[in-house]
Motif scaffolding. Structure first.
Motif, PDB file in Angstrom:
ATOM      1  N   TYR A   1       0.838  -1.194   0.000  1.00  0.00           N
ATOM      2  CA  TYR A   1       0.000   0.000   0.000  1.00  0.00           C
ATOM      3  C   TYR A   1       0.879   1.253   0.000  1.00  0.00           C
ATOM      4  O   TYR A   1       1.981   1.232   0.546  1.00  0.00           O
ATOM      5  CB  TYR A   1      -0.867   0.050   1.271  1.00  0.00           C
ATOM      6  CG  TYR A   1      -1.527  -1.239   1.644  1.00  0.00           C
ATOM      7  CD1 TYR A   1      -0.851  -2.198   2.386  1.00  0.00           C
ATOM      8  CD2 TYR A   1      -2.852  -1.486   1.277  1.00  0.00           C
ATOM      9  CE1 TYR A   1      -1.465  -3.388   2.748  1.00  0.00           C
ATOM     10  CE2 TYR A   1      -3.471  -2.679   1.639  1.00  0.00           C
ATOM     11  CZ  TYR A   1      -2.766  -3.614   2.370  1.00  0.00           C
ATOM     12  OH  TYR A   1      -3.383  -4.793   2.716  1.00  0.00           O
TER      13      TYR A   1
ATOM     14  N   TYR B   1       0.316   5.269   1.350  1.00  0.00           N
ATOM     15  CA  TYR B   1      -0.514   6.251   2.031  1.00  0.00           C
ATOM     16  C   TYR B   1       0.205   7.595   2.039  1.00  0.00           C
ATOM     17  O   TYR B   1       1.424   7.661   2.027  1.00  0.00           O
ATOM     18  CB  TYR B   1      -0.757   5.864   3.491  1.00  0.00           C
ATOM     19  CG  TYR B   1      -1.611   4.651   3.709  1.00  0.00           C
ATOM     20  CD1 TYR B   1      -1.040   3.388   3.822  1.00  0.00           C
ATOM     21  CD2 TYR B   1      -2.993   4.767   3.851  1.00  0.00           C
ATOM     22  CE1 TYR B   1      -1.834   2.273   4.048  1.00  0.00           C
ATOM     23  CE2 TYR B   1      -3.790   3.658   4.079  1.00  0.00           C
ATOM     24  CZ  TYR B   1      -3.199   2.406   4.178  1.00  0.00           C
ATOM     25  OH  TYR B   1      -3.982   1.310   4.410  1.00  0.00           O
TER      26      TYR B   1
ATOM     27  N   GLN C   1       0.196  11.143   4.570  1.00  0.00           N
ATOM     28  CA  GLN C   1      -0.257  11.674   5.849  1.00  0.00           C
ATOM     29  C   GLN C   1       0.062  13.152   5.894  1.00  0.00           C
ATOM     30  O   GLN C   1       1.226  13.546   6.001  1.00  0.00           O
ATOM     31  CB  GLN C   1       0.405  10.949   7.025  1.00  0.00           C
ATOM     32  CG  GLN C   1      -0.134  11.411   8.366  1.00  0.00           C
ATOM     33  CD  GLN C   1       0.440  10.624   9.528  1.00  0.00           C
ATOM     34  OE1 GLN C   1       1.589  10.199   9.507  1.00  0.00           O
ATOM     35  NE2 GLN C   1      -0.369  10.412  10.556  1.00  0.00           N
TER      36      GLN C   1
ATOM     37  N   GLY D   1      -5.041  11.947   9.405  1.00  0.00           N
ATOM     38  CA  GLY D   1      -4.879  10.506   9.298  1.00  0.00           C
ATOM     39  C   GLY D   1      -4.205  10.122   7.995  1.00  0.00           C
ATOM     40  O   GLY D   1      -3.711  10.974   7.252  1.00  0.00           O
ATOM     41  N   LEU D   2      -4.204   8.849   7.731  1.00  0.00           N
ATOM     42  CA  LEU D   2      -3.574   8.320   6.525  1.00  0.00           C
ATOM     43  C   LEU D   2      -4.618   8.173   5.418  1.00  0.00           C
ATOM     44  O   LEU D   2      -5.717   7.661   5.657  1.00  0.00           O
ATOM     45  CB  LEU D   2      -2.948   6.955   6.826  1.00  0.00           C
ATOM     46  CG  LEU D   2      -1.819   7.022   7.835  1.00  0.00           C
ATOM     47  CD1 LEU D   2      -1.937   5.923   8.859  1.00  0.00           C
ATOM     48  CD2 LEU D   2      -0.486   6.911   7.121  1.00  0.00           C
TER      49      LEU D   2
ATOM     50  N   GLU E   1      -8.119   6.132  -2.223  1.00  0.00           N
ATOM     51  CA  GLU E   1      -8.954   7.323  -2.082  1.00  0.00           C
ATOM     52  C   GLU E   1      -8.440   8.520  -2.858  1.00  0.00           C
ATOM     53  O   GLU E   1      -9.214   9.351  -3.338  1.00  0.00           O
ATOM     54  CB  GLU E   1      -9.027   7.739  -0.605  1.00  0.00           C
ATOM     55  CG  GLU E   1      -9.624   6.745   0.343  1.00  0.00           C
ATOM     56  CD  GLU E   1      -9.461   7.231   1.774  1.00  0.00           C
ATOM     57  OE1 GLU E   1      -8.519   6.773   2.456  1.00  0.00           O
ATOM     58  OE2 GLU E   1     -10.251   8.087   2.210  1.00  0.00           O
TER      59      GLU E   1
ATOM     60  N   PHE F   1       3.881   7.050   3.433  1.00  0.00           N
ATOM     61  CA  PHE F   1       4.174   5.765   4.063  1.00  0.00           C
ATOM     62  C   PHE F   1       3.814   4.626   3.112  1.00  0.00           C
ATOM     63  O   PHE F   1       2.725   4.602   2.535  1.00  0.00           O
ATOM     64  CB  PHE F   1       3.372   5.591   5.352  1.00  0.00           C
ATOM     65  CG  PHE F   1       3.856   6.423   6.499  1.00  0.00           C
ATOM     66  CD1 PHE F   1       3.212   7.601   6.846  1.00  0.00           C
ATOM     67  CD2 PHE F   1       4.949   6.015   7.251  1.00  0.00           C
ATOM     68  CE1 PHE F   1       3.651   8.373   7.912  1.00  0.00           C
ATOM     69  CE2 PHE F   1       5.398   6.776   8.321  1.00  0.00           C
ATOM     70  CZ  PHE F   1       4.753   7.954   8.648  1.00  0.00           C
TER      71      PHE F   1
ATOM     72  N   GLN G   1      -1.072  -4.212   9.012  1.00  0.00           N
ATOM     73  CA  GLN G   1      -0.179  -3.590   8.049  1.00  0.00           C
ATOM     74  C   GLN G   1       1.122  -3.230   8.750  1.00  0.00           C
ATOM     75  O   GLN G   1       1.118  -2.697   9.858  1.00  0.00           O
ATOM     76  CB  GLN G   1      -0.814  -2.343   7.454  1.00  0.00           C
ATOM     77  CG  GLN G   1      -2.023  -2.653   6.581  1.00  0.00           C
ATOM     78  CD  GLN G   1      -2.558  -1.426   5.913  1.00  0.00           C
ATOM     79  OE1 GLN G   1      -1.911  -0.811   5.074  1.00  0.00           O
ATOM     80  NE2 GLN G   1      -3.764  -1.051   6.268  1.00  0.00           N
TER      81      GLN G   1
ATOM     82  N   PHE H   1       4.322  -0.882   8.446  1.00  0.00           N
ATOM     83  CA  PHE H   1       4.652   0.360   7.752  1.00  0.00           C
ATOM     84  C   PHE H   1       6.156   0.556   7.640  1.00  0.00           C
ATOM     85  O   PHE H   1       6.927   0.133   8.515  1.00  0.00           O
ATOM     86  CB  PHE H   1       4.052   1.546   8.509  1.00  0.00           C
ATOM     87  CG  PHE H   1       2.570   1.677   8.325  1.00  0.00           C
ATOM     88  CD1 PHE H   1       1.695   0.962   9.119  1.00  0.00           C
ATOM     89  CD2 PHE H   1       2.061   2.523   7.347  1.00  0.00           C
ATOM     90  CE1 PHE H   1       0.316   1.073   8.949  1.00  0.00           C
ATOM     91  CE2 PHE H   1       0.691   2.654   7.166  1.00  0.00           C
ATOM     92  CZ  PHE H   1      -0.176   1.920   7.963  1.00  0.00           C
ATOM     93  N   GLY H   2       6.555   1.243   6.572  1.00  0.00           N
ATOM     94  CA  GLY H   2       7.920   1.707   6.444  1.00  0.00           C
ATOM     95  C   GLY H   2       8.112   2.973   7.259  1.00  0.00           C
ATOM     96  O   GLY H   2       7.163   3.503   7.838  1.00  0.00           O
TER      97      GLY H   2
END
Lengths: 106, 116
Positions: free
Chosen positions: B33, B35, B37, B42-43, B59, B90, B105, B107-108
Protein backbone atom coordinates in the motif's frame (compact mmCIF):
# COMPACT_ATOMS: atom_id res chain seq x y z
CA UNK A 1 -17.23 4.40 -0.02
CA UNK A 2 -16.26 3.92 3.59
CA UNK A 3 -16.08 6.91 5.95
CA UNK A 4 -14.53 6.77 9.44
CA UNK A 5 -15.02 9.42 12.10
CA UNK A 6 -12.88 9.48 15.25
CA UNK A 7 -13.38 11.35 18.54
CA UNK A 8 -11.99 13.09 20.45
CA UNK A 9 -9.20 14.74 18.50
CA UNK A 10 -7.22 15.33 21.71
CA UNK A 11 -7.44 13.65 25.09
CA UNK A 12 -5.53 14.56 28.23
CA UNK A 13 -5.55 12.24 31.24
CA UNK A 14 -3.60 11.79 34.46
CA UNK A 15 -1.34 8.78 34.83
CA UNK A 16 -3.36 5.82 36.06
CA UNK A 17 -6.65 7.05 34.59
CA UNK A 18 -8.48 5.30 31.77
CA UNK A 19 -8.73 6.65 28.22
CA UNK A 20 -11.47 5.91 25.69
CA UNK A 21 -11.36 6.76 22.00
CA UNK A 22 -14.41 6.23 19.80
CA UNK A 23 -14.85 5.64 16.07
CA UNK A 24 -17.81 5.22 13.77
CA UNK A 25 -17.85 3.78 10.28
CA UNK A 26 -20.37 3.89 7.45
CA UNK A 27 -19.96 0.70 5.39
CA UNK A 28 -21.70 -2.28 6.99
CA UNK A 29 -19.58 -4.60 4.80
CA UNK A 30 -16.37 -3.60 6.63
CA UNK A 31 -15.12 -6.48 8.76
CA UNK A 32 -11.65 -5.54 10.00
CA UNK A 33 -10.99 -2.76 12.53
CA UNK A 34 -7.38 -2.12 13.56
CA UNK A 35 -5.98 0.48 15.94
CA UNK A 36 -2.54 1.98 15.33
CA UNK A 37 -0.29 3.99 17.63
CA UNK A 38 2.01 6.60 16.13
CA UNK A 39 4.69 8.28 18.19
CA UNK A 40 6.04 11.62 17.05
CA UNK A 41 8.09 11.26 13.88
CA UNK A 42 7.64 7.49 13.80
CA UNK A 43 5.67 5.04 11.71
CA UNK A 44 2.22 3.75 12.75
CA UNK A 45 2.28 0.42 14.59
CA UNK A 46 -0.62 -1.91 15.26
CA UNK A 47 -1.63 -2.17 18.92
CA UNK A 48 -4.83 -4.21 18.64
CA UNK A 49 -7.41 -5.20 16.04
CA UNK A 50 -10.87 -6.75 15.98
CA UNK A 51 -12.92 -8.51 13.34
CA UNK A 52 -16.65 -8.25 12.82
CA UNK A 53 -17.38 -11.71 14.25
CA UNK A 54 -16.11 -10.62 17.70
CA UNK A 55 -17.61 -8.06 20.10
CA UNK A 56 -14.63 -7.44 22.37
CA UNK A 57 -10.92 -8.17 22.49
CA UNK A 58 -8.38 -7.52 25.25
CA UNK A 59 -4.61 -7.40 25.41
CA UNK A 60 -3.31 -6.49 28.87
CA UNK A 61 -4.24 -2.81 29.46
CA UNK A 62 -5.80 -2.37 26.02
CA UNK A 63 -9.25 -3.44 24.89
CA UNK A 64 -11.37 -2.84 21.83
CA UNK A 65 -15.15 -3.16 21.59
CA UNK A 66 -17.24 -3.37 18.44
CA UNK A 67 -20.96 -2.71 17.98
CA UNK A 68 -21.78 -3.83 14.43
CA UNK A 69 -25.40 -2.73 14.64
CA UNK A 70 -24.50 0.84 15.55
CA UNK A 71 -21.30 0.77 13.48
CA UNK A 72 -19.23 1.92 16.47
CA UNK A 73 -15.93 0.66 17.81
CA UNK A 74 -13.87 1.95 20.71
CA UNK A 75 -10.38 1.69 22.16
CA UNK A 76 -10.03 1.48 25.94
CA UNK A 77 -6.70 1.97 27.68
CA UNK A 78 -6.63 1.34 31.43
CA UNK A 79 -3.99 2.41 33.95
CA UNK A 80 -2.48 4.85 31.49
CA UNK A 81 1.24 5.55 31.62
CA UNK A 82 3.27 8.48 30.21
CA UNK A 83 4.64 6.18 27.49
CA UNK A 84 1.07 5.78 26.21
CA UNK A 85 1.27 9.40 24.99
CA UNK A 86 1.00 9.29 21.18
CA UNK A 87 -1.50 9.68 18.36
CA UNK A 88 -3.93 6.79 17.99
CA UNK A 89 -5.68 5.98 14.72
CA UNK A 90 -8.65 3.74 14.16
CA UNK A 91 -9.40 2.23 10.77
CA UNK A 92 -12.13 0.31 9.03
CA UNK A 93 -10.18 -1.96 6.68
CA UNK A 94 -8.07 0.54 4.70
CA UNK A 95 -9.84 3.80 5.68
CA UNK A 96 -8.34 5.62 8.64
CA UNK A 97 -9.79 8.06 11.13
CA UNK A 98 -8.18 11.45 11.66
CA UNK A 99 -6.44 10.43 14.88
CA UNK A 100 -6.59 11.18 18.61
CA UNK A 101 -3.66 12.81 20.34
CA UNK A 102 -3.43 11.25 23.81
CA UNK A 103 -1.39 13.02 26.47
CA UNK A 104 -0.78 11.22 29.75
CA UNK A 105 0.54 13.48 32.47
CA UNK A 106 2.59 12.04 35.37
CA UNK B 1 14.46 -9.11 8.33
CA UNK B 2 14.60 -5.40 7.48
CA UNK B 3 10.79 -5.29 7.15
CA UNK B 4 9.53 -2.41 4.98
CA UNK B 5 12.15 0.06 3.83
CA UNK B 6 11.64 3.36 2.02
CA UNK B 7 13.99 5.72 0.23
CA UNK B 8 14.62 8.59 0.35
CA UNK B 9 13.89 9.75 3.91
CA UNK B 10 13.55 13.38 2.87
CA UNK B 11 13.20 15.19 -0.45
CA UNK B 12 12.52 18.71 -1.65
CA UNK B 13 11.07 19.07 -5.14
CA UNK B 14 10.33 22.08 -7.26
CA UNK B 15 6.88 22.48 -8.78
CA UNK B 16 6.65 20.46 -11.99
CA UNK B 17 9.50 18.07 -11.16
CA UNK B 18 9.00 14.32 -11.01
CA UNK B 19 10.35 11.65 -8.69
CA UNK B 20 9.95 8.05 -7.62
CA UNK B 21 9.57 7.00 -4.00
CA UNK B 22 11.00 3.54 -3.45
CA UNK B 23 9.48 0.87 -1.21
CA UNK B 24 10.78 -2.64 -0.59
CA UNK B 25 9.64 -5.38 1.79
CA UNK B 26 11.40 -8.63 2.61
CA UNK B 27 8.54 -10.40 4.38
CA UNK B 28 7.09 -11.99 1.22
CA UNK B 29 3.83 -10.09 1.72
CA UNK B 30 1.44 -10.12 -1.21
CA UNK B 31 -0.37 -6.90 -0.34
CA UNK B 32 1.35 -3.52 -0.47
CA UNK B 33 0.00 0.00 0.00
CA UNK B 34 0.92 3.65 -0.36
CA UNK B 35 -0.51 6.25 2.03
CA UNK B 36 0.00 9.96 2.47
CA UNK B 37 -0.26 11.67 5.85
CA UNK B 38 -0.80 15.41 5.91
CA UNK B 39 0.08 17.31 9.14
CA UNK B 40 -2.32 16.51 11.97
CA UNK B 41 -4.34 14.19 9.78
CA UNK B 42 -4.88 10.51 9.30
CA UNK B 43 -3.57 8.32 6.53
CA UNK B 44 -5.12 8.48 3.08
CA UNK B 45 -4.74 5.50 0.73
CA UNK B 46 -3.21 6.45 -2.62
CA UNK B 47 -2.76 3.07 -4.36
CA UNK B 48 -2.55 -0.54 -3.33
CA UNK B 49 -1.51 -3.84 -4.85
CA UNK B 50 -2.63 -7.38 -4.06
CA UNK B 51 0.22 -9.00 -5.94
CA UNK B 52 2.80 -8.59 -8.67
CA UNK B 53 1.24 -7.10 -11.79
CA UNK B 54 -1.95 -5.95 -10.02
CA UNK B 55 -2.57 -2.39 -8.78
CA UNK B 56 -5.69 -0.48 -7.77
CA UNK B 57 -6.57 3.11 -6.93
CA UNK B 58 -7.26 4.18 -3.38
CA UNK B 59 -8.95 7.32 -2.08
CA UNK B 60 -6.50 9.92 -3.47
CA UNK B 61 -4.74 8.55 -6.60
CA UNK B 62 -4.65 11.72 -8.72
CA UNK B 63 -1.14 12.89 -9.54
CA UNK B 64 0.45 9.51 -8.71
CA UNK B 65 1.29 6.27 -10.48
CA UNK B 66 2.49 2.90 -9.25
CA UNK B 67 3.83 -0.35 -10.62
CA UNK B 68 4.37 -3.77 -9.07
CA UNK B 69 6.71 -5.91 -11.12
CA UNK B 70 7.94 -8.00 -8.16
CA UNK B 71 6.53 -9.11 -4.80
CA UNK B 72 9.19 -7.10 -2.97
CA UNK B 73 9.00 -3.68 -4.66
CA UNK B 74 6.20 -1.14 -4.98
CA UNK B 75 7.49 2.24 -6.23
CA UNK B 76 5.32 5.36 -6.24
CA UNK B 77 5.80 7.86 -9.05
CA UNK B 78 4.94 11.55 -8.77
CA UNK B 79 4.60 13.32 -12.09
CA UNK B 80 4.50 17.13 -12.27
CA UNK B 81 4.82 17.71 -8.51
CA UNK B 82 2.48 20.28 -6.96
CA UNK B 83 2.55 21.98 -3.51
CA UNK B 84 -0.58 19.98 -2.60
CA UNK B 85 1.59 16.84 -2.69
CA UNK B 86 3.69 18.07 0.24
CA UNK B 87 3.18 15.30 2.78
CA UNK B 88 4.71 12.32 4.53
CA UNK B 89 4.39 9.17 2.43
CA UNK B 90 4.17 5.77 4.06
CA UNK B 91 4.47 2.44 2.32
CA UNK B 92 3.01 -0.62 4.04
CA UNK B 93 2.59 -4.32 3.45
CA UNK B 94 0.37 -7.07 4.81
CA UNK B 95 -0.17 -10.80 4.43
CA UNK B 96 -3.59 -12.10 3.43
CA UNK B 97 -4.55 -15.65 4.35
CA UNK B 98 -6.78 -18.03 2.46
CA UNK B 99 -9.84 -16.73 4.30
CA UNK B 100 -8.81 -13.25 5.47
CA UNK B 101 -8.02 -10.39 3.10
CA UNK B 102 -7.16 -7.74 5.68
CA UNK B 103 -4.51 -8.15 8.33
CA UNK B 104 -2.02 -6.05 10.27
CA UNK B 105 -0.18 -3.59 8.05
CA UNK B 106 3.57 -3.18 8.56
CA UNK B 107 4.65 0.36 7.75
CA UNK B 108 7.92 1.71 6.44
CA UNK B 109 9.64 4.67 8.13
CA UNK B 110 8.14 7.20 5.72
CA UNK B 111 9.39 9.75 3.18
CA UNK B 112 8.94 13.43 4.00
CA UNK B 113 8.34 15.29 0.73
CA UNK B 114 8.17 19.05 0.31
CA UNK B 115 7.16 20.65 -2.98
CA UNK B 116 8.12 24.32 -3.35
Amino acid sequence: GENVEQHPSTLSVQEGDSAVIKCTYSDSASNYFPWYKQELGKRPQLIIDIRSNVGEKKDQRIAVTLNKTAKHFSLHITETQPEDSAVYFCAAQLVFGTGTRLLVSP
Amino acid sequence: NAGVTQTPKFRILKIGQSMTLQCTQDMNHNYMYWYRQDPGMGLKLIYYSVGAGITDKGEVPNGYNVSRSTTEDFPLRLELAAPSQTSVYFCASSYPTRTISYNEQFFGPGTRLTVL
